[in-house]
Design a protein around this motif. Structure first.
Motif, mmCIF file in Angstrom:
data_model
loop_
_atom_site.group_PDB
_atom_site.id
_atom_site.type_symbol
_atom_site.label_atom_id
_atom_site.label_comp_id
_atom_site.label_asym_id
_atom_site.label_seq_id
_atom_site.Cartn_x
_atom_site.Cartn_y
_atom_site.Cartn_z
ATOM 1 N N ASN A 222 -5.245 0.348 -3.849
ATOM 2 C CA ASN A 222 -4.123 0.167 -4.771
ATOM 3 C C ASN A 222 -4.500 0.551 -6.197
ATOM 4 O O ASN A 222 -3.712 1.147 -6.929
ATOM 5 C CB ASN A 222 -3.637 -1.278 -4.728
ATOM 6 N N LEU A 223 -5.731 0.211 -6.581
ATOM 7 C CA LEU A 223 -6.192 0.569 -7.924
ATOM 8 C C LEU A 223 -6.309 2.084 -8.053
ATOM 9 O O LEU A 223 -5.904 2.658 -9.080
ATOM 10 C CB LEU A 223 -7.531 -0.096 -8.210
ATOM 11 N N ALA A 224 -6.836 2.751 -7.041
ATOM 12 C CA ALA A 224 -6.940 4.212 -7.070
ATOM 13 C C ALA A 224 -5.562 4.852 -7.162
ATOM 14 O O ALA A 224 -5.356 5.829 -7.904
ATOM 15 C CB ALA A 224 -7.678 4.715 -5.835
ATOM 16 N N ASP A 225 -4.606 4.284 -6.435
ATOM 17 C CA ASP A 225 -3.248 4.829 -6.470
ATOM 18 C C ASP A 225 -2.616 4.634 -7.855
ATOM 19 O O ASP A 225 -1.894 5.506 -8.341
ATOM 20 C CB ASP A 225 -2.385 4.143 -5.409
ATOM 21 N N ALA A 226 -2.894 3.499 -8.492
ATOM 22 C CA ALA A 226 -2.373 3.265 -9.839
ATOM 23 C C ALA A 226 -2.992 4.238 -10.826
ATOM 24 O O ALA A 226 -2.304 4.813 -11.685
ATOM 25 C CB ALA A 226 -2.650 1.825 -10.267
ATOM 26 N N ARG A 227 -4.301 4.429 -10.731
ATOM 27 C CA ARG A 227 -4.994 5.314 -11.656
ATOM 28 C C ARG A 227 -4.598 6.772 -11.479
ATOM 29 O O ARG A 227 -4.760 7.580 -12.409
ATOM 30 C CB ARG A 227 -6.503 5.162 -11.472
ATOM 31 N N ALA A 228 -4.058 7.114 -10.322
ATOM 32 C CA ALA A 228 -3.629 8.492 -10.088
ATOM 33 C C ALA A 228 -2.432 8.866 -10.949
ATOM 34 O O ALA A 228 -2.194 10.045 -11.215
ATOM 35 C CB ALA A 228 -3.291 8.685 -8.608
ATOM 36 N N VAL A 229 -1.686 7.848 -11.424
ATOM 37 C CA VAL A 229 -0.484 8.147 -12.209
ATOM 38 C C VAL A 229 -0.500 7.504 -13.593
ATOM 39 O O VAL A 229 0.388 7.774 -14.414
ATOM 40 C CB VAL A 229 0.789 7.696 -11.448
ATOM 41 N N TYR A 230 -1.492 6.658 -13.860
ATOM 42 C CA TYR A 230 -1.589 5.981 -15.152
ATOM 43 C C TYR A 230 -2.962 6.253 -15.751
ATOM 44 O O TYR A 230 -3.986 5.981 -15.126
ATOM 45 C CB TYR A 230 -1.378 4.473 -14.956
ATOM 46 N N ASP A 231 -2.985 6.785 -16.980
ATOM 47 C CA ASP A 231 -4.239 7.217 -17.595
ATOM 48 C C ASP A 231 -4.941 6.133 -18.403
ATOM 49 O O ASP A 231 -6.083 6.308 -18.825
ATOM 50 C CB ASP A 231 -3.981 8.423 -18.517
ATOM 51 N N THR B 212 0.843 -1.191 0.000
ATOM 52 C CA THR B 212 0.000 0.000 0.000
ATOM 53 C C THR B 212 0.880 1.243 0.000
ATOM 54 O O THR B 212 1.776 1.379 0.853
ATOM 55 C CB THR B 212 -0.924 0.021 1.228
ATOM 56 N N TYR B 213 0.634 2.134 -0.949
ATOM 57 C CA TYR B 213 1.404 3.372 -1.058
ATOM 58 C C TYR B 213 1.299 4.173 0.241
ATOM 59 O O TYR B 213 0.214 4.404 0.765
ATOM 60 C CB TYR B 213 0.881 4.186 -2.231
ATOM 61 N N GLY B 214 2.457 4.591 0.772
ATOM 62 C CA GLY B 214 2.485 5.372 1.993
ATOM 63 C C GLY B 214 2.459 4.551 3.270
ATOM 64 O O GLY B 214 2.565 5.106 4.363
ATOM 65 N N LYS B 215 2.349 3.241 3.141
ATOM 66 C CA LYS B 215 2.276 2.379 4.325
ATOM 67 C C LYS B 215 3.473 1.435 4.407
ATOM 68 O O LYS B 215 4.131 1.361 5.444
ATOM 69 C CB LYS B 215 0.981 1.574 4.301
ATOM 70 N N PRO C 227 -2.424 -9.170 -1.444
ATOM 71 C CA PRO C 227 -2.691 -10.062 -0.317
ATOM 72 C C PRO C 227 -4.061 -9.784 0.313
ATOM 73 O O PRO C 227 -4.614 -8.679 0.184
ATOM 74 C CB PRO C 227 -1.572 -9.722 0.676
ATOM 75 N N PRO C 228 -4.619 -10.772 1.011
ATOM 76 C CA PRO C 228 -5.940 -10.588 1.622
ATOM 77 C C PRO C 228 -6.010 -9.413 2.592
ATOM 78 O O PRO C 228 -7.089 -8.852 2.798
ATOM 79 C CB PRO C 228 -6.165 -11.927 2.348
ATOM 80 N N TRP C 229 -4.899 -9.034 3.205
ATOM 81 C CA TRP C 229 -4.933 -7.923 4.169
ATOM 82 C C TRP C 229 -4.777 -6.553 3.510
ATOM 83 O O TRP C 229 -4.790 -5.530 4.190
ATOM 84 C CB TRP C 229 -3.842 -8.104 5.222
ATOM 85 N N HIS D 8 8.393 -5.816 -3.138
ATOM 86 C CA HIS D 8 7.118 -5.741 -3.842
ATOM 87 C C HIS D 8 6.868 -4.312 -4.313
ATOM 88 O O HIS D 8 7.511 -3.365 -3.858
ATOM 89 C CB HIS D 8 5.963 -6.170 -2.937
ATOM 90 N N LEU D 9 5.878 -4.162 -5.194
ATOM 91 C CA LEU D 9 5.415 -2.865 -5.658
ATOM 92 C C LEU D 9 4.148 -2.473 -4.917
ATOM 93 O O LEU D 9 3.386 -3.329 -4.460
ATOM 94 C CB LEU D 9 5.097 -2.908 -7.157
ATOM 95 N N ASN D 10 3.906 -1.181 -4.822
ATOM 96 C CA ASN D 10 2.584 -0.708 -4.403
ATOM 97 C C ASN D 10 1.804 -0.284 -5.648
ATOM 98 O O ASN D 10 2.322 -0.298 -6.768
ATOM 99 C CB ASN D 10 2.689 0.421 -3.369
ATOM 100 N N GLY D 11 0.545 0.095 -5.453
ATOM 101 C CA GLY D 11 -0.295 0.448 -6.587
ATOM 102 C C GLY D 11 0.252 1.620 -7.384
ATOM 103 O O GLY D 11 0.204 1.622 -8.621
#
Length: 250
Positions: A227-236, A185-188, A219-221, A195-198
């Motif tokens: 993560n999807l929102a974080d990806a969409r913030a930088v990928y159009d 998780t980005y920022g966490k 992962p389940p936790w 690993h990568l974050n979103g």
């Protein structure tokens, strides 16, 4: 190419999904990318046990390879028609030993190789069936590989497990579909070479000018929607979460 998500959970199976496993088909050839916990059962929703033509194991963590032990049983002890013939299995150095150790009670030290034709992965280019393949070692605590598949002018890249690294960018460049892990998780969580974050997955897709981004190995936790929102913030481009049973025409 046709991509089917067999399992997409990271680290261990969730209530909704088996661990990493992805079926890629072209020209009647069926290649499985990883076979993690629970994947063998889910795979049978899509094809028969003996319909695979080859297996690629990105690395030897259990959530990417452990169901190969069950698949050994299915092929070695097949009741109808006798033992199944060996199919190619591409994995890091030591794959046969790792699976034999995990199974712990094979009839002989070489029993795995009677149903699996093991090929040791290195960074490079080669063919698997109709696919032109490129593999590169990526950033993970164990030897791990991302894979780029090209067929009929279309390209699919699967990250495997990785942190941010240049080889991943090289594999993903210009891909029509980028199947990319986003475990953190980005920022966490911020652990290099794991690993990568979103957001990092989205940035990799943007840099690669990928046609579509599919986030996996969450992962389940971890909150996949974040993560999807974080990806969409930088990928159009089009971006979504992998879900079991999802099918993509690449």
């Amino acid at each position: 190419m046709k991509l089917t998500v067999v399992g997409c959970s990271g680290s261990f199976p969730s209530a909704e999904s088996a661990c990493s496993s992805y079926l890629v088909e072209a020209d009647g050839f069926r290649l499985l990318l990883d076979m993690g916990n629970g994947a063998l059962g889910e795979l049978q929703r899509h094809i028969g046990l003996y319909d695979l033509d080859a297996v690629f194991l990105s690395h030897l963590h259990a959530d990417h390879c452990i169901d190969m032990c069950g698949y050994f049983v299915a092929r070695y002890y097949r009741h109808e028609g006798g033992r199944a013939g060996p199919i190619p299995v591409y994995g890091p150095e030591g794959t046969e030993q790792r699976l034999t150790t995990a199974y712990a009670d094979t009839p002989s030290p070489t029993s795995m190789s009677e149903v699996f034709d093991f090929h040791t992965l290195k960074s490079g280019s080669f063919d698997i069936g109709p696919f032109s393949v490129r593999t590169e070692r990526v950033a993970h605590p164990v030897e791990a590989y991302g894979i780029r598949l090209e067929q009929a002018g279309r390209t699919l890249t699967y990250s495997g497990d990785t942190g941010v690294c240049e080889p991943l960018h090289e594999l993903a460049d210009g891909s029509d579909l980028f199947l990319c892990e986003a475990s953190f998780t980005y920022g966490k969580e911020d652990v290099p070479d794991l690993h990568l974050n979103g957001r990092e997955a989205g940035a990799a897709a943007r840099r690669a000018n990928a046609g579509r981004l599919v986030l996996t190995h969450i992962p389940p936790w971890t909150d996949g929607s974040q993560n999807l929102a974080d990806a969409r913030a930088v990928y159009d481009g089009p971006a979504e979460l992998a879900v079991p049973g999802a099918v993509y025409q690449v």
